[in-house]
Design a protein around this motif. Structure first.
Motif, short mmCIF file in Angstrom:
data_model
loop_
_atom_site.label_atom_id
_atom_site.label_comp_id
_atom_site.label_asym_id
_atom_site.label_seq_id
_atom_site.Cartn_x
_atom_site.Cartn_y
_atom_site.Cartn_z
N GLN A 13 0.12 -57.80 -29.81
CA GLN A 13 -0.61 -58.80 -28.90
C GLN A 13 -1.74 -58.41 -28.13
O GLN A 13 -2.46 -59.37 -27.49
N ASN A 14 -2.13 -57.12 -28.14
CA ASN A 14 -3.24 -56.87 -27.29
C ASN A 14 -4.42 -55.91 -28.29
O ASN A 14 -3.84 -55.20 -29.20
N ASN A 15 -5.59 -55.89 -27.87
CA ASN A 15 -6.59 -55.27 -28.86
C ASN A 15 -6.73 -53.81 -28.33
O ASN A 15 -6.57 -53.51 -27.22
N VAL A 16 -7.40 -53.00 -29.21
CA VAL A 16 -7.72 -51.60 -28.98
C VAL A 16 -9.23 -51.62 -28.82
O VAL A 16 -9.90 -52.13 -29.69
N VAL A 26 -9.90 -55.66 -17.49
CA VAL A 26 -9.82 -55.63 -18.80
C VAL A 26 -8.77 -56.63 -19.33
O VAL A 26 -7.58 -56.77 -18.63
N PRO A 27 -8.97 -57.53 -20.17
CA PRO A 27 -8.05 -58.69 -20.67
C PRO A 27 -6.75 -58.08 -21.14
O PRO A 27 -6.66 -57.03 -22.25
N SER A 28 -5.50 -58.45 -20.81
CA SER A 28 -4.16 -57.80 -21.37
C SER A 28 -3.19 -58.88 -21.45
O SER A 28 -3.16 -59.64 -20.38
N VAL A 29 -2.49 -58.94 -22.34
CA VAL A 29 -1.38 -59.91 -22.68
C VAL A 29 0.02 -59.10 -22.15
O VAL A 29 0.42 -58.04 -22.84
N PRO A 30 0.68 -59.63 -21.22
CA PRO A 30 1.85 -58.84 -20.70
C PRO A 30 2.96 -59.21 -21.48
O PRO A 30 3.20 -60.19 -22.06
N VAL A 31 3.88 -58.45 -21.80
CA VAL A 31 5.21 -58.47 -22.46
C VAL A 31 6.14 -57.68 -21.87
O VAL A 31 6.13 -56.88 -20.73
N PRO A 32 7.55 -58.32 -21.94
CA PRO A 32 8.64 -57.40 -21.61
C PRO A 32 8.62 -55.94 -21.81
O PRO A 32 8.10 -55.61 -22.92
N PRO A 38 -15.93 -41.13 -25.30
CA PRO A 38 -15.04 -42.44 -25.47
C PRO A 38 -13.41 -42.20 -24.79
O PRO A 38 -12.87 -41.36 -25.04
N VAL A 39 -13.09 -43.49 -24.19
CA VAL A 39 -11.55 -43.46 -23.97
C VAL A 39 -11.03 -44.72 -24.54
O VAL A 39 -11.59 -45.69 -24.51
N CYS A 40 -10.02 -44.30 -25.04
CA CYS A 40 -9.26 -45.57 -25.85
C CYS A 40 -8.32 -46.39 -24.79
O CYS A 40 -7.56 -45.64 -24.21
N LEU A 41 -8.41 -47.72 -25.00
CA LEU A 41 -7.45 -48.57 -24.32
C LEU A 41 -6.78 -49.51 -25.05
O LEU A 41 -7.45 -49.81 -26.29
N LEU A 42 -5.61 -49.75 -24.96
CA LEU A 42 -4.74 -50.69 -25.53
C LEU A 42 -4.48 -51.84 -24.49
O LEU A 42 -3.74 -51.54 -23.61
N GLY A 43 -5.06 -52.91 -24.68
CA GLY A 43 -5.19 -54.15 -23.78
C GLY A 43 -5.91 -53.34 -22.48
O GLY A 43 -6.96 -53.08 -22.55
#
Length: 976
Positions: free
Chosen positions: A246-249, A283-289, A194-199
């Motif tokens: 704001q992003n899922n793992v 993969v969906p991702s919410v961009p932030v500053p 498994p590889v872990c992604l944040l967003g």
């Protein structure tokens, strides 16, 4: 090991070195499958074309120790061979450093991370940089120790390296088989990695285990270690990083397998800047500053900027092992058979492995894992190790021993290459490295190799060392292809390689591809490598590779010279391209030494290394009797030419008489269009003692020969007073006395002399003569305008002389030679008596101004020359002077009754010579050099003594004189 296996195994081991296991997956992830395939195809094609060229050269004769250096140097000459050989030596040495760094990187990253001497300092916001710095320092320490150990093994004996090579190669083969087995296994049973992604961002799992923000423990929801890395507390209400909030793992499979369809996602490139996030597409991702991001968060970041050209430079060292076997040519039983078979077979094998691995990696492994260079998302495990079956340790151990073996091969081959260069003696300061132990092992060369290798280890970064050695290898491969192409195109009789599967177009394509790859990898490294090679080339050329190996460059030069000679044969050069192509006539003494070496000094100053120079001389006798003396004389002349830095050719003729020999040289020296147009000789100072070996008769006949051949003539009087090349005139003048137009030679020669350091600070002055009734001011303006259009800087001065004198010098000189010859015949004097009589007349002439006029032995000026004054003026002057001056000569005639019937014109002519000499002395006695028009001898052979006497009187009292006689054509023009 003496058969082709001895070539195949080192090539295979070096090619399947550190890059395959540590960098190929990363290259596929960054460049994508298509561009990675292009990169590998370019590099493998380059090496295959080079191997074909090398096979042709290697089978064209016996290849002793030295391998690629020997082949290049014997094909392209010592200069190219030495330059490229040293570059290849440096490349091989840096390759050893790269392999050792790969060994240490595997050891510290995957085998025993706890063995690190330096630990990363826990500085907030700089954890990544601290780890990188600590890793580099650890690699320097361990790399130095490993280098010392490997150098000791090589010093003990190469036989131990050969024995270890089989063990190391077995590890490489097992590793490759494990990779293919792992790929096959993923088709029906992919591993759970498994590889872990944040967003869409990849996370490093070194500092946490659970890929989740929270998890349930005993029906209680608690935060995980990952939460603590992004939030300022472990409580659910703590303030967290905005992107984390704001992003899922999520978790994805790092190696989904061949049947997963990930191949299409990895097809295209994903280049990034240094410090960029390793992100998964789609993969969906919410961009932030990014302002609030702290640098201690566990993201997987790119450690360097990636682009196509940079990846080419990093990958290319993985295919640089094709010369590993040829470098050991001295240890092979039959290098002509072993080198082509072993090298080409190794390239075919490794090309298949590389290309197939690119496709399989792209089909099996997730893109973010491919771009994760150090396996951060896999808890620091090797990516290929996780793919391999049955265990990741097969790859880790195989990689470790593979890089060890490649490093040992480099430390074995590089000293032998340096030893071969040193023993050839083409680089003088390297000769000490040609010595070694009693069995021939290169001890001193090994020591230098270890020191240079240590330089690469101190750099410590694989990605920084790889482009450096890529340049040196590519340059070597380029010249191997060039050598094959040149030999093939020249079709030299000795070019008979047993390997028939080559063509000059393939060699040319390989050379072009190597050059393109150099600039694709790094244009500034390419220029730097070329600069180093160019400096080595010029050093060898200057210090002296006096070797004749029958190389192709010499054959190419001969072909180019032949082509150029055929081109310039069609006609004489244009006036704009005219320059003095000089035939220097030297006199030799009884021991075949040059009498006047300053003639060659003057030639060097006049030519400044440009144009054609032929140094000629004549030995009197027959060639059968004089051939040994001729060889000795020619050797003496060549030695003197080297001392005086005269660049040209030596041509010595043995003839039955000096007169005929000099005539033969004037007629036949040179070849085709490269023939001389100017003859330079010394004034015969002892011409009055006609018994000398070079009498005045030979001199006058030589003047006639140059006139007949339409060649210019330069006669240096007082040549031993001329400066050497080491002298410098800090001031002074070069004076030109322009009496008769000679096509511009008098204008051009001072300009050429002032290009040389000896005459550079001298100023040029031009004197011309005018009659009293001429407009001297207008003449000066016209001459200044003419010089301005010629782009020549000079002072102009018009010297006024009595009209009678100047007319006598220009018009009546054609009559005097015949009259003097008749007078000498009537006197019926012997040779000695004539000289005594001439001396008596000279003494009387110097006693009074009137007696000077009785010196009647002046010759005519050259016929068919453009006079300074019009013919009409001279005809009128002749009639005016017919009855004048008789009274002034009666006292002189009374001294000897037999001189009473002398013609008045002869008297006035010598008077004019004396008068002109006085004017020249008054203006130019302190000049560093005086250039004068040289009149031609009489058409008939009577009165030649008078001609010599006239020239003697004309130049009497001057220190350095250059008499100039034009060739009858214009040699300078005002047009561009």
């Amino acid at each position: 090991m003496g058969t082709f296996i001895g070539v195949y195994l080192p090539c295979l081991q070096n090619i399947l070195g550190v890059i395959l296991f540590l960098r190929l997956t990363w290259i596929v992830g960054a460049a994508g499958v298509l561009e990675s395939f292009l990169i590998v195809s370019m590099c493998c094609t380059c090496t295959m074309l080079t191997a074909i060229s090398m096979s042709a050269i290697a089978t064209n004769g016996v290849v002793p120790a030295g391998g690629s250096y020997y082949m290049i140097s014997r094909s392209l000459g010592p200069e190219f061979g030495g330059a490229v050989g040293l570059c290849f030596y440096l490349g091989t040495t840096f390759a050893g450093a790269m392999y050792i760094l790969g060994t240490i990187e595997i050891f510290l990253t995957y085998i025993s991370p706890s063995a690190a001497v330096f630990q990363a300092e826990a500085v907030e916001g700089e954890a990544v940089e601290g780890e990188a710095v600590a890793l580099l320092n650890n690699m320097r320490v361990y790399g130095t120790c490993t280098l010392a150990l490997m150098a000791l093994v090589v010093f003990v004996g190469v036989k131990y390296v050969n024995k270890l090579a089989l063990v190391f190669l077995a590890c490489v083969v097992l590793s490759i088989l494990a990779i293919y087995a792992g790929v096959i296994k993923t088709a029906f049973d992919p591993p759970d990695i498994p590889v872990c992604l944040l967003g869409n961002r990849t996370l490093s799992k070194r500092s946490f285990d659970v890929c989740s923000k929270m998890h349930v423990v005993a029906n209680n929801t608690v935060t995980t270690a990952l939460w603590g890395l992004f939030c300022n507390g472990s409580r659910p209400s703590a303030t967290c990083d905005e992107y984390f909030a704001q992003n899922n793992v999520t978790e994805i499979q790092g190696i989904p397998g061949v049947a997963s369809g990930v191949f299409l996602d990895n097809l295209w490139s994903t280049y990034a800047d240094k410090g960029a996030f390793v992100e998964k597409k789609g993969v969906p991702s919410v961009p932030v500053p990014e302002e609030g991001r702290t640098r201690g968060q566990p993201y997987v970041l790119t450690d360097i900027m990636t682009c196509f050209t940079m990846l080419v430079g990093i990958y290319f060292p993985s295919v640089t092992g094709i010369m590993a076997g040829s470098n050991r040519s001295g240890d092979l039983k039959d290098a002509q058979k072993s080198i082509p078979t072993g090298t080409i077979l190794a390239i075919v094998t490794t090309s298949f492995i590389y290309l197939s691995c690119i496709v399989l990696f792209g089909a099996c492994i997730e893109g973010v894992v491919l771009r994760d260079k150090f396996g951060e998302a896999l808890q620091g495990n090797l990516v290929i190790g996780m793919l391999a079956w049955p265990s990741p340790w097969v790859i880790v151990i195989g990689s470790f021993f593979s890089t060890c073996g490649a490093g040992l091969q480099s430390l074995t081959g590089a000293p032998r290459l340096l030893q071969a260069i040193a023993r050839d003696g083409i680089v003088p300061f390297l000769r000490v490295f040609g010595h070694g132990k009693a069995n021939g092992e290169p001890t001193w060369a090994l020591l230098l190799t270890a020191l240079i290798c240590e330089t690469g280890i101190l750099i410590a970064s694989l990605d920084s060392v790889a482009p450096i050695l890529s340049m040196f290898f590519l340059m070597c491969y380029m010249f191997v292809n060039l050598a094959c192409a040149v030999q093939t195109l020249l079709r030299t009789p000795n070019w008979r390689p047993r390997f028939k599967f080559y063509h000059w177009t393939l060699s040319f394509l390989g050379m072009s591809l190597c050059l393109a790859l150099m600039f694709i990898c790094s244009w500034y490294y390419a220029l730097f490598a070329m600069l180093i090679a160019g400096c080595i080339y010029k050093y060898i050329e200057y210090r002296g590779a006096e070797k004749e190996w029958g190389d192709g460059i010499r054959g190419l030069s001969l072909n180019a010279a032949r082509y150029a000679l055929l081109r310039v044969e069609h006609g004489p050069p244009h006036t704009k391209n005219w320059r003095p192509q000089v035939l220097v006539m030297l006199n030799l003494d009884t021991e075949q030494r040059v009498k006047h070496p300053r003639l060659l000094s003057l030639t060097s100053q006049l030519k400044a290394g440009k144009g054609l120079t032929i140094v000629g001389s004549v030995l009197e006798g027959t060639y059968l009797d004089k051939h040994e003396e001729a060889q000795r004389a020619e050797e003496n002349i060549r030695t003197l030419m080297g001392v005086e830095k005269t660049k040209g050719f030596c041509q010595l003729v043995v003839s039955s008489s000096l007169r005929d020999g000099m005539s033969h040289l004037i007629q036949s020296a040179g070849l085709g269009g490269m023939k001389h147009n100017t003859v330079l000789m010394a004034w015969p100072a002892s011409w009055k003692q006609a018994a000398g070996p070079f009498s005045w008769k030979n001199f006058v006949d030589t003047v006639r020969d140059t006139t007949a051949a339409q060649q210019a003539l330069l006669v240096a009087k007082n040549i031993d007073a001329f400066p050497q090349n080491q002298e410098r005139f800090s001031e002074g003048h070069i004076d030109v006395w322009w009496v008769v137009h000679d096509g511009g030679m008098l204008m051009l020669l001072p300009f050429l002399l002032r290009q040389h350091k000896v005459w550079r600070k001298c100023r040029m002055r031009i004197f011309t003569v005018a009659q009293v009734d001429d407009n001297s001011i207008q003449m000066k303006k016209d001459l200044q305008t003419f010089l301005y259009h010629l782009r020549i800087s000079a002072e102009v001065e018009v010297v006024e002389m009595v009209e009678n004198d100047i007319s006598a010098f220009t018009y009546e000189k054609t009559l005097m030679m015949e009259q003097r010859s008749q007078m000498l015949k009537q006197m019926q004097l012997s040779k000695t008596e004539r000289e005594r009589e001439a001396q008596l007349i000279h003494d009387r002439n110097t006693a009074s101004h009137t007696a000077v006029a009785s010196k009647t032995q002046a010759p005519p000026t050259p016929d068919k020359v453009q006079m300074t004054w019009t013919k009409e003026k001279l005809v009128a002057e002749k009639h005016r002077n017919k009855d004048a001056g008789v009274t002034g000569l009666r006292d002189l005639f009374s001294l000897k009754p037999e001189w009473g019937n002398l013609d008045q014109s002869n008297v006035r002519r010598m008077h004019t010579a004396v008068k002109l000499n006085g004017v020249v002395l008054s203006k130019s006695q302190d000049a560093q050099l005086v250039l004068l028009n040289m009149p031609g001898p009489p058409k008939n052979r009577q009165g030649d003594e008078n001609y010599m006497e006239f020239l003697e009187v004309l130049t009497e009292g001057l220190n350095r004189v250059l008499l100039v006689r034009g060739s009858g054509r214009e040699v300078i023009t005002i047009y561009s």
